[in-house]
Design an enzyme around this catalytic site. Sequence first.
Site, PDB file in Angstrom:
ATOM      1  N   HIS A  75       0.818  -1.222   0.000  1.00  0.00           N
ATOM      2  CA  HIS A  75       0.000   0.000   0.000  1.00  0.00           C
ATOM      3  C   HIS A  75       0.854   1.275   0.000  1.00  0.00           C
ATOM      4  O   HIS A  75       0.428   2.302   0.501  1.00  0.00           O
ATOM      5  CB  HIS A  75      -0.978   0.015   1.191  1.00  0.00           C
ATOM      6  CG  HIS A  75      -1.717  -1.273   1.367  1.00  0.00           C
ATOM      7  ND1 HIS A  75      -2.652  -1.724   0.449  1.00  0.00           N
ATOM      8  CD2 HIS A  75      -1.619  -2.231   2.321  1.00  0.00           C
ATOM      9  CE1 HIS A  75      -3.111  -2.901   0.846  1.00  0.00           C
ATOM     10  NE2 HIS A  75      -2.506  -3.225   1.976  1.00  0.00           N
ATOM     11  N   ARG A  76       2.061   1.168  -0.541  1.00  0.00           N
ATOM     12  CA  ARG A  76       3.005   2.287  -0.607  1.00  0.00           C
ATOM     13  C   ARG A  76       3.393   2.824   0.780  1.00  0.00           C
ATOM     14  O   ARG A  76       3.768   3.972   0.933  1.00  0.00           O
ATOM     15  CB  ARG A  76       2.472   3.405  -1.499  1.00  0.00           C
ATOM     16  CG  ARG A  76       2.228   2.947  -2.920  1.00  0.00           C
ATOM     17  CD  ARG A  76       2.331   4.092  -3.906  1.00  0.00           C
ATOM     18  NE  ARG A  76       2.210   3.606  -5.244  1.00  0.00           N
ATOM     19  CZ  ARG A  76       3.218   3.174  -6.003  1.00  0.00           C
ATOM     20  NH1 ARG A  76       4.430   3.134  -5.523  1.00  0.00           N
ATOM     21  NH2 ARG A  76       3.014   2.779  -7.230  1.00  0.00           N
ATOM     22  N   LEU A  77       3.312   1.963   1.772  1.00  0.00           N
ATOM     23  CA  LEU A  77       3.757   2.318   3.123  1.00  0.00           C
ATOM     24  C   LEU A  77       5.208   1.854   3.278  1.00  0.00           C
ATOM     25  O   LEU A  77       5.566   1.063   4.139  1.00  0.00           O
ATOM     26  CB  LEU A  77       2.851   1.660   4.172  1.00  0.00           C
ATOM     27  CG  LEU A  77       1.370   1.995   4.059  1.00  0.00           C
ATOM     28  CD1 LEU A  77       0.559   1.227   5.087  1.00  0.00           C
ATOM     29  CD2 LEU A  77       1.144   3.495   4.216  1.00  0.00           C
TER      30      LEU A  77
END
Length: 192
Positions: A170-172
């Site tokens: 999640h692009r974390l």
Amino acid sequence: MSDDPFTLFDSWYAEAKQSEPNDPNAVALATADAGGRPSVRMVLLKGHGPDGFVIYTNRESRKAGELAANPQGALLFHWKSLRRQIRIEGPVSWATDEESDAYFASRGRDSQLGAWASEQSRPLESRETFEQRFAEMTAKFEGQDVPRPPHWGGYRVTPTRIEFWQDRAHRLHERRLFTRQDGAWSEGLLFP
């Protein structure tokens, strides 16, 4: 995870050597000229350790001219198979003649001859011109070792910043930044 950036680099680099299909030592080298205009190109890492990261090139090339005018550089390793990258920034200096001689001697003969034949980054009239120069160097050094050209050698990026980026869901993403001041490293995290 290690709190020493060089130990962590060694670990990630070893994994890249196992997983990357081509040139795990390929690294983007960014430079800027005296006017601050940036330039970037792919080169190959040929040495590394606590004293820095070493690449080799023609010292009359565009990148060499930019490093002479502005001796700062940035490296970017991107290992797609691992979903990782490492950014390295710092001052750039010449590798020693002994290091440059040793690495040049380890290269294949055609690569050695190519270093003599190429006027890297200068305009080339035709491919045939380069091939003719290569043939001339082949004849010149026939039957003897090829010495390192005086205009060819290593550059060392001595890091002041090393950032390790790891892809996360999640692009974390995870970003670990090591900075060096007065010879000591400190570590922190960056928002993705």
